[in-house]
Design a protein around this motif. Structure first.
Motif, PDB file in Angstrom:
ATOM      1  N   ALA A  71     -42.816 -67.066  -8.816  1.00 16.62           N
ATOM      2  CA  ALA A  71     -44.088 -67.118  -9.551  1.00 16.62           C
ATOM      3  C   ALA A  71     -44.915 -65.855  -9.323  1.00 16.62           C
ATOM      4  O   ALA A  71     -45.602 -65.380 -10.221  1.00 16.62           O
ATOM      5  CB  ALA A  71     -44.889 -68.347  -9.130  1.00 16.62           C
ATOM      6  N   LYS A  72     -44.848 -65.314  -8.115  1.00 15.26           N
ATOM      7  CA  LYS A  72     -45.645 -64.124  -7.795  1.00 15.26           C
ATOM      8  C   LYS A  72     -44.939 -62.823  -8.164  1.00 15.26           C
ATOM      9  O   LYS A  72     -45.563 -61.773  -8.269  1.00 15.26           O
ATOM     10  CB  LYS A  72     -45.932 -64.074  -6.283  1.00 15.26           C
ATOM     11  CG  LYS A  72     -47.071 -64.922  -5.805  1.00 15.26           C
ATOM     12  CD  LYS A  72     -47.276 -64.733  -4.302  1.00 15.26           C
ATOM     13  CE  LYS A  72     -47.579 -63.313  -3.886  1.00 15.26           C
ATOM     14  NZ  LYS A  72     -48.999 -62.987  -3.703  1.00 15.26           N
ATOM     15  N   GLY A  73     -43.603 -62.891  -8.291  1.00 19.57           N
ATOM     16  CA  GLY A  73     -42.832 -61.664  -8.431  1.00 19.57           C
ATOM     17  C   GLY A  73     -42.851 -60.901  -7.118  1.00 19.57           C
ATOM     18  O   GLY A  73     -43.008 -59.687  -7.069  1.00 19.57           O
ATOM     19  N   ARG A  74     -42.706 -61.644  -6.010  1.00 18.37           N
ATOM     20  CA  ARG A  74     -42.843 -61.049  -4.675  1.00 18.37           C
ATOM     21  C   ARG A  74     -41.481 -60.661  -4.107  1.00 18.37           C
ATOM     22  O   ARG A  74     -40.527 -61.438  -4.211  1.00 18.37           O
ATOM     23  CB  ARG A  74     -43.490 -62.088  -3.754  1.00 18.37           C
ATOM     24  CG  ARG A  74     -43.763 -61.639  -2.321  1.00 18.37           C
ATOM     25  CD  ARG A  74     -44.392 -62.795  -1.568  1.00 18.37           C
ATOM     26  NE  ARG A  74     -44.610 -62.579  -0.159  1.00 18.37           N
ATOM     27  CZ  ARG A  74     -45.805 -62.316   0.392  1.00 18.37           C
ATOM     28  NH1 ARG A  74     -46.861 -62.198  -0.381  1.00 18.37           N
ATOM     29  NH2 ARG A  74     -45.927 -62.173   1.692  1.00 18.37           N
ATOM     30  N   PRO A  75     -41.380 -59.467  -3.499  1.00 13.27           N
ATOM     31  CA  PRO A  75     -40.106 -59.079  -2.873  1.00 13.27           C
ATOM     32  C   PRO A  75     -39.685 -60.104  -1.822  1.00 13.27           C
ATOM     33  O   PRO A  75     -40.514 -60.577  -1.044  1.00 13.27           O
ATOM     34  CB  PRO A  75     -40.420 -57.730  -2.221  1.00 13.27           C
ATOM     35  CG  PRO A  75     -41.648 -57.227  -2.926  1.00 13.27           C
ATOM     36  CD  PRO A  75     -42.412 -58.443  -3.349  1.00 13.27           C
ATOM     37  N   PRO A 158     -48.789 -67.412   0.487  1.00 11.51           N
ATOM     38  CA  PRO A 158     -49.279 -66.044   0.339  1.00 11.51           C
ATOM     39  C   PRO A 158     -50.516 -66.076  -0.549  1.00 11.51           C
ATOM     40  O   PRO A 158     -50.845 -67.130  -1.120  1.00 11.51           O
ATOM     41  CB  PRO A 158     -48.124 -65.343  -0.368  1.00 11.51           C
ATOM     42  CG  PRO A 158     -47.517 -66.411  -1.220  1.00 11.51           C
ATOM     43  CD  PRO A 158     -47.699 -67.713  -0.459  1.00 11.51           C
ATOM     44  N   SER A 159     -51.194 -64.964  -0.693  1.00 10.89           N
ATOM     45  CA  SER A 159     -52.313 -64.900  -1.626  1.00 10.89           C
ATOM     46  C   SER A 159     -51.803 -65.249  -3.028  1.00 10.89           C
ATOM     47  O   SER A 159     -50.681 -64.899  -3.391  1.00 10.89           O
ATOM     48  CB  SER A 159     -52.921 -63.500  -1.599  1.00 10.89           C
ATOM     49  OG  SER A 159     -51.914 -62.515  -1.691  1.00 10.89           O
ATOM     50  N   ALA A 160     -52.657 -65.930  -3.815  1.00  9.54           N
ATOM     51  CA  ALA A 160     -52.199 -66.518  -5.081  1.00  9.54           C
ATOM     52  C   ALA A 160     -52.339 -65.558  -6.269  1.00  9.54           C
ATOM     53  O   ALA A 160     -52.754 -65.954  -7.345  1.00  9.54           O
ATOM     54  CB  ALA A 160     -52.975 -67.814  -5.343  1.00  9.54           C
ATOM     55  N   ASN A 161     -51.979 -64.298  -6.033  1.00  9.87           N
ATOM     56  CA  ASN A 161     -52.032 -63.300  -7.100  1.00  9.87           C
ATOM     57  C   ASN A 161     -50.619 -62.924  -7.517  1.00  9.87           C
ATOM     58  O   ASN A 161     -49.668 -63.143  -6.774  1.00  9.87           O
ATOM     59  CB  ASN A 161     -52.737 -62.038  -6.588  1.00  9.87           C
ATOM     60  CG  ASN A 161     -52.121 -61.553  -5.276  1.00  9.87           C
ATOM     61  OD1 ASN A 161     -52.341 -62.154  -4.230  1.00  9.87           O
ATOM     62  ND2 ASN A 161     -51.327 -60.506  -5.345  1.00  9.87           N
ATOM     63  N   ARG A 162     -50.474 -62.331  -8.717  1.00 11.10           N
ATOM     64  CA  ARG A 162     -49.197 -61.707  -9.059  1.00 11.10           C
ATOM     65  C   ARG A 162     -49.028 -60.529  -8.123  1.00 11.10           C
ATOM     66  O   ARG A 162     -49.980 -59.798  -7.849  1.00 11.10           O
ATOM     67  CB  ARG A 162     -49.215 -61.214 -10.516  1.00 11.10           C
ATOM     68  CG  ARG A 162     -49.263 -62.331 -11.531  1.00 11.10           C
ATOM     69  CD  ARG A 162     -47.978 -63.142 -11.576  1.00 11.10           C
ATOM     70  NE  ARG A 162     -46.870 -62.398 -12.170  1.00 11.10           N
ATOM     71  CZ  ARG A 162     -46.600 -62.382 -13.475  1.00 11.10           C
ATOM     72  NH1 ARG A 162     -47.332 -63.078 -14.315  1.00 11.10           N
ATOM     73  NH2 ARG A 162     -45.587 -61.704 -13.944  1.00 11.10           N
ATOM     74  N   PRO A 166     -54.853 -57.266  -7.125  1.00  5.67           N
ATOM     75  CA  PRO A 166     -55.796 -57.703  -6.091  1.00  5.67           C
ATOM     76  C   PRO A 166     -55.637 -59.205  -5.817  1.00  5.67           C
ATOM     77  O   PRO A 166     -55.345 -59.984  -6.730  1.00  5.67           O
ATOM     78  CB  PRO A 166     -57.167 -57.412  -6.717  1.00  5.67           C
ATOM     79  CG  PRO A 166     -56.914 -56.323  -7.710  1.00  5.67           C
ATOM     80  CD  PRO A 166     -55.538 -56.604  -8.254  1.00  5.67           C
ATOM     81  N   SER A 167     -55.851 -59.618  -4.573  1.00  2.00           N
ATOM     82  CA  SER A 167     -55.751 -61.038  -4.224  1.00  2.00           C
ATOM     83  C   SER A 167     -56.787 -61.839  -5.003  1.00  2.00           C
ATOM     84  O   SER A 167     -57.792 -61.306  -5.465  1.00  2.00           O
ATOM     85  CB  SER A 167     -55.985 -61.220  -2.726  1.00  2.00           C
ATOM     86  OG  SER A 167     -55.012 -60.506  -2.008  1.00  2.00           O
ATOM     87  N   THR A 168     -56.527 -63.134  -5.135  1.00  2.00           N
ATOM     88  CA  THR A 168     -57.384 -64.007  -5.943  1.00  2.00           C
ATOM     89  C   THR A 168     -58.461 -64.631  -5.063  1.00  2.00           C
ATOM     90  O   THR A 168     -58.157 -65.275  -4.053  1.00  2.00           O
ATOM     91  CB  THR A 168     -56.522 -65.118  -6.566  1.00  2.00           C
ATOM     92  OG1 THR A 168     -55.650 -65.633  -5.551  1.00  2.00           O
ATOM     93  CG2 THR A 168     -55.671 -64.599  -7.696  1.00  2.00           C
ATOM     94  N   LYS A 251     -46.850 -51.704  -2.797  1.00  2.00           N
ATOM     95  CA  LYS A 251     -48.080 -51.424  -3.531  1.00  2.00           C
ATOM     96  C   LYS A 251     -48.928 -52.691  -3.532  1.00  2.00           C
ATOM     97  O   LYS A 251     -48.420 -53.793  -3.672  1.00  2.00           O
ATOM     98  CB  LYS A 251     -47.728 -51.024  -4.963  1.00  2.00           C
ATOM     99  CG  LYS A 251     -48.912 -50.574  -5.755  1.00  2.00           C
ATOM    100  CD  LYS A 251     -48.492 -50.182  -7.159  1.00  2.00           C
ATOM    101  CE  LYS A 251     -49.709 -50.191  -8.049  1.00  2.00           C
ATOM    102  NZ  LYS A 251     -49.391 -50.326  -9.450  1.00  2.00           N
ATOM    103  N   HIS A 252     -50.234 -52.525  -3.395  1.00  2.00           N
ATOM    104  CA  HIS A 252     -51.085 -53.674  -3.129  1.00  2.00           C
ATOM    105  C   HIS A 252     -52.435 -53.552  -3.797  1.00  2.00           C
ATOM    106  O   HIS A 252     -52.969 -52.462  -3.889  1.00  2.00           O
ATOM    107  CB  HIS A 252     -51.359 -53.722  -1.616  1.00  2.00           C
ATOM    108  CG  HIS A 252     -50.693 -54.861  -0.953  1.00  2.00           C
ATOM    109  ND1 HIS A 252     -49.731 -54.696  -0.008  1.00  2.00           N
ATOM    110  CD2 HIS A 252     -50.847 -56.189  -1.098  1.00  2.00           C
ATOM    111  CE1 HIS A 252     -49.320 -55.862   0.417  1.00  2.00           C
ATOM    112  NE2 HIS A 252     -49.980 -56.794  -0.229  1.00  2.00           N
ATOM    113  N   TYR A 253     -53.015 -54.651  -4.163  1.00  2.00           N
ATOM    114  CA  TYR A 253     -54.434 -54.736  -4.534  1.00  2.00           C
ATOM    115  C   TYR A 253     -54.820 -53.753  -5.643  1.00  2.00           C
ATOM    116  O   TYR A 253     -55.961 -53.362  -5.752  1.00  2.00           O
ATOM    117  CB  TYR A 253     -55.330 -54.450  -3.322  1.00  2.00           C
ATOM    118  CG  TYR A 253     -54.900 -55.078  -2.030  1.00  2.00           C
ATOM    119  CD1 TYR A 253     -54.749 -56.455  -1.935  1.00  2.00           C
ATOM    120  CD2 TYR A 253     -54.656 -54.303  -0.898  1.00  2.00           C
ATOM    121  CE1 TYR A 253     -54.365 -57.044  -0.749  1.00  2.00           C
ATOM    122  CE2 TYR A 253     -54.269 -54.886   0.295  1.00  2.00           C
ATOM    123  CZ  TYR A 253     -54.123 -56.260   0.362  1.00  2.00           C
ATOM    124  OH  TYR A 253     -53.748 -56.828   1.542  1.00  2.00           O
TER     125      TYR A 253
END
Ligand code: TXA
Ligand code: MG
Length: 363
Positions: A71-75, A158-162, A166-168, A251-253
């Motif tokens: 859902a996040k596209g997280r590594p 984890p933070s609920a962002n893609r 930036p985090s939600t 890459k972040h935020y």
């Protein structure tokens, strides 16, 4: 998997994300119970915490956890924090609880502090990103606590962002990033701190700060004495580098707009902005800077220079808003790096891709 409640039954639905009101543990008890049920069945739910919104799943269920990554596209190698509701819950998931962890918990739990400790086999490798350690946090937000209790298991969140964004910090951010990708989103208040928890590792000798947050380095040192600071807190680490916290290398935020962090006094910063004024240029400045912004620059304050808690609470929302305004370039007035300021700085240099300029260097 998507889950929907119909006629008192929870059933699967491929398309829809439930938006569930959860402002009050008593009044919204039914929705909290439903969130718990979805989580028990292996679903994923965005929940409020005092730091940022988290995207939660049963931390002991590898399949549920893999839905978070999708859902996040997280590594896949970026490990998740598990959220517990009482200290005793930890003993099943952590091999050994050192005295340092007990002292930190006594002082800062429930609250915005995450500790990394050696894990037991009950935490699947999917949750720990292949590491033999696990990050543990006990949140203070009453809704988060009630959802953990309702689920009856530790929640990986984890933070609920893609990934990369930036985090939600509001439920609206969660809807923006995750609608149609998760089973439910809890509609609740904006997050108190607005920045993710402090992360400290207790798993390798001297305690080391991996991510600054609202529990400050100074406060950690008061309890533990020596606390090292990982290089990745303030420096750019290469994607190929071996890092203590995998999240550091990604890459972040980052909004779409190009963010630059600008150091200097108000006078230097405002002069610098004068030289940069152009269409599409925005400023995220201290409140003190606002009355003197040069013509042609749209600016927004993110708190007074000394008010790092307010800066933390506002910054992720503002980084999203610059994209809504289709800014091309955003010059952020750089905060000092003491106390909570270190946490604000740490997020900002990442959102700026480590572009930091000295305002005083110009003509
Ligand atoms: O405030 C928070 O911590 C929020 C809320 C939802 O609780 N959660 C959060 O999770 O920020 P996330 O996944 O966005 O950030 C967790 C960070 C990542 O940088 C990750 O690499 C690091 O913690 N981490 C997690 N487990 C780790 C471990 N075993 N060893 C080293 N770093 C770890
Ligand atoms: Mg995150």
């Amino acid at each position: 998997m998507k889950i929907e409640k119909e006629k008192g039954q929870v059933r699967l639905n491929e398309l829809k994300t439930l938006l569930l009101r959860a402002y009050d543990v008593g009044a919204d008890a039914e929705n909290i119970a439903l969130a718990g049920e979805i989580l028990k069945k292996g679903g994923i739910v965005a929940i409020p915490t005092e730091t940022v919104y988290g995207l939660a799943a049963d931390a002991t269920n590898p399949e549920a956890v893999s839905h978070i990554f999708e859902a996040k596209g997280r590594p896949k190698d970026n490990p998740l924090i598990i959220h517990i509701d009482e200290f005793g819950m930890m003993t099943e998931y952590v091999r050994e609880i050192p005295d340092s962890a007990r002292r930190l918990a006594e002082k800062f739990w429930p609250g915005p502090l995450t500790m990394i400790l050696p894990k037991t086999d009950k935490i699947p490798m999917r949750t720990s990103g292949g590491l033999d350690t696990v990050a543990v946090r006990m949140p203070s937000n009453p809704i988060a606590k009630a959802v953990i209790r309702a689920a009856g298991v530790p929640l990986a969140a984890p933070s609920a962002n893609r990934s990369g964004l930036p985090s939600t910090t509001t439920y609206q951010h969660c809807v923006h990033d995750l609608d149609g990708r998760v089973d439910a989103i809890l509609e609740s208040y904006p997050c108190q701190y607005g920045l993710e928890s402090t992360v400290i590792t207790l798993a390798e000798g001297t305690p080391r700060l991996l991510r600054p947050g609202a529990v400050t380095l100074e406060q950690l040192r008061e309890v533990l004495g020596t606390v090292d600071v990982d290089k990745g807190v303030t420096e750019h680490l290469d994607a190929s580098a071996k890092v203590s916290s995998p999240g550091m290398k990604y890459k972040h935020y980052a909004p779409e707009a190009d963010v630059v962090l600008v150091k200097g006094t108000s006078e230097e910063y405002l002069n610098y902005l004068k030289r940069k004024a152009a269409p599409g240029v925005m400023a995220i400045c201290f409140d003190e800077d606002l009355p003197n912004l040069p013509e042609g620059i749209t600016g927004v304050g993110y708190g007074a220079r000394e008010d790092h808690y307010r800066q933390g609470a506002l910054i992720f929302d503002l980084l999203r808003k610059v994209d809504e305004q289709q800014a091309k370039k955003v010059y952020v007035h750089c905060p000092e790096q003491d106390g909570m300021g270190l946490a604000v700085y740490n997020r900002l240099i990442r959102s700026a891709g480590f572009q930091v300029e000295e305002a005083g260097d110009g003509e």
